[in-house]
Design an enzyme around this catalytic site. Structure first.
Site, short mmCIF file in Angstrom:
data_model
loop_
_atom_site.label_atom_id
_atom_site.label_comp_id
_atom_site.label_asym_id
_atom_site.label_seq_id
_atom_site.Cartn_x
_atom_site.Cartn_y
_atom_site.Cartn_z
N GLU A 179 0.62 -0.73 -0.20
CA GLU A 179 -0.19 0.00 0.31
C GLU A 179 0.27 1.16 -0.24
OE1 GLU A 179 -4.05 -0.52 1.95
OE2 GLU A 179 -3.30 -2.31 3.66
N TYR A 267 -7.59 -4.59 15.77
CA TYR A 267 -5.90 -4.64 15.52
C TYR A 267 -5.19 -4.39 16.95
CZ TYR A 267 -7.50 -6.70 11.10
OH TYR A 267 -9.02 -7.36 10.05
N HIS A 271 -4.03 2.91 15.94
CA HIS A 271 -4.07 3.35 15.06
C HIS A 271 -5.37 3.86 15.25
CE1 HIS A 271 -6.39 -0.89 15.03
NE2 HIS A 271 -7.38 0.40 14.84
O1 G7M Z 1 -11.38 -2.09 14.39
P1 G7M Z 1 -9.67 -1.46 14.57
O2 G7M Z 1 -10.18 0.35 14.95
O3 G7M Z 1 -8.79 -2.47 14.60
O4 G7M Z 1 -10.31 -0.59 13.21
C1 G7M Z 1 -8.96 -1.69 12.42
C2 G7M Z 1 -9.35 -0.14 10.72
O5 G7M Z 1 -8.40 -1.26 9.59
C3 G7M Z 1 -11.04 -0.82 9.63
O6 G7M Z 1 -11.04 0.20 9.69
C4 G7M Z 1 -10.07 -2.14 9.02
O7 G7M Z 1 -11.00 -1.81 7.92
C5 G7M Z 1 -8.38 -1.10 8.34
N1 G7M Z 1 -7.43 -2.22 8.07
C6 G7M Z 1 -7.57 -3.63 8.12
N2 G7M Z 1 -7.09 -4.70 7.26
C7 G7M Z 1 -6.58 -6.18 7.58
C8 G7M Z 1 -6.69 -3.27 5.90
C9 G7M Z 1 -5.79 -3.39 5.02
O8 G7M Z 1 -5.41 -3.81 5.28
N3 G7M Z 1 -5.54 -1.56 4.68
C10 G7M Z 1 -5.67 -0.99 4.83
N4 G7M Z 1 -6.09 0.39 4.31
N5 G7M Z 1 -6.97 -0.89 5.92
C11 G7M Z 1 -7.23 -2.26 6.92
#
Ligand code: G7M
Length: 331
Positions: A179, A267, A271
């Site tokens: 990305e 995750y 973030h």
């Molecule tokens: O729920 P949580 O606060 O952990 O949110 C994680 C965010 O990361 C979610 O809004 C997902 O849509 C986003 N996300 C998850 N993955 C696996 C990816 C990814 O591989 N790339 C991107 N750009 N966003 C992701």
């Protein structure tokens, strides 16, 4: 409307960049071994997909979450219709075929067959998907959990250390293994730095459902619970520079943004979510989202705020963490 003005702005300011970015990201695929593979745009990896179960679907949100097998690997595929953009209307009206369904007085309904380029469905593939992924997307009843600091230490922390989702995708972003061409802004500082990029839920075609995430470079902060006043410079930096970068790139002012953290997150690597205020993103409700502005203020008034408070969050019926709370009599 300010939103449609901003939307026109995104189209006017960067039509090339945006479509290029969308195309490039389609051509990128992470192979799970720390490298990015280029994949031809025309290759249909879903050709042999065998559906085993619809995990959930929504007529209102126009999406469907499907569990199945892709070349003998477990997979989850998410199909989602995207909003109709104002700038596509002329093409849609002139380039489509209309089939009359019914006519009555001044009313008539049709089935419109849009030209190919306006007939796309946003598709997300998770493969190989773990059982946890399958459960994540499965429609389930939710229960509100009350977590004291002691509960966090004795129940939640041991559970997430053992069972949380891999954050390999996060490290790939930080290390530019995936990305990289989608990055909107980055601050390289190891302590207060971060990478801002579109969340993969956002197709970047209109700002109405704008959704970006800022990923901290710092690797030792799992969630809200780890935050202390020493992290204020990091949080303030993400808040300030994130908003500025979004204004610069998408012409969406800070007053139109909802900036927040999830607790519990999916995750466990710090973030921050940046979404359009007028877009009700999944997980932006009071039971899960904590405004970054509030988090900053709470830590300013008490460095140990998140180590003393009881926090509330919803857990789904099949979440292993819910079972742990039940086993220990906390629910
Ligand atoms: O729920 P949580 O606060 O952990 O949110 C994680 C965010 O990361 C979610 O809004 C997902 O849509 C986003 N996300 C998850 N993955 C696996 C990816 C990814 O591989 N790339 C991107 N750009 N966003 C992701």
């Amino acid at each position: 409307m300010a939103d449609s003005a901003a939307k026109r702005e995104i189209d006017r300011a960067e039509p090339e960049n945006i479509s290029l970015r969308v195309k490039r990201s389609k051509a990128n695929d992470y192979n799970g071994r720390g490298e990015v593979e280029r994949e031809s745009e025309s290759e249909n990896i879903l050709y042999g997909f065998k559906t085993s179960k619809v995990l959930s679907d929504s007529a209102r949100e126009k999406n469907i979450f499907v569990h199945g097998q892709l070349a003998d690997k477990e997979a989850v595929v998410i199909l989602e219709k995207t909003p109709i953009r104002e700038d596509t209307l002329a093409d849609l009206f002139s380039g489509s075929r209309l089939k009359l369904e019914m006519r009555n007085d001044i009313y008539s309904t049709y089935r419109l067959q849009a030209p190919h380029h306006l007939n796309e469905i946003k598709t997300t593939v998770v493969c190989p998907a773990t059982e946890k992924h399958v459960k994540k997307y499965q429609r389930q009843e939710s229960f509100l959990v009350e977590e004291t600091w002691e509960d966090y230490q004795s129940i939640t922390l041991p559970f997430i250390k053992q069972q949380s989702f891999s954050v390999q995708w996060v490290y790939n972003i930080l290390e530019k293994k995936a990305e990289a061409d989608r990055i909107v802004y980055e601050d390289p500082d190891p302590k207060v730095g971060f990478v801002l990029l579109p969340d993969f839920k956002w197709d970047q075609k209109q700002v109405d459902d704008l959704y970006l995430i800022a990923i901290a470079r710092h690797r030792d902060i799992r969630s809200l619970r780890d935050l202390k006043s020493e992290h204020l410079p990091l949080l303030q930096n993400i808040f300030k520079k994130g908003k500025e970068a979004i204004m610069q790139r998408y012409n969406v002012p800070a007053s139109k943004l909802r900036v927040y953290l999830h607790y519990q997150p999916s995750y466990y690597h710090l973030h921050v979510h940046f979404t359009n205020l007028s877009y009700e993103a999944l997980g932006c409700g009071v039971e899960r989202a904590h405004l970054l502005a509030d988090v900053i203020q709470n830590l300013q008034s008490d460095s140990q705020y998140y180590k003393t408070r009881t926090l509330y969050f919803p857990l789904r019926a099949e979440d292993g963490l819910l079972s742990k709370f039940k086993e220990t009599g906390r629910l």
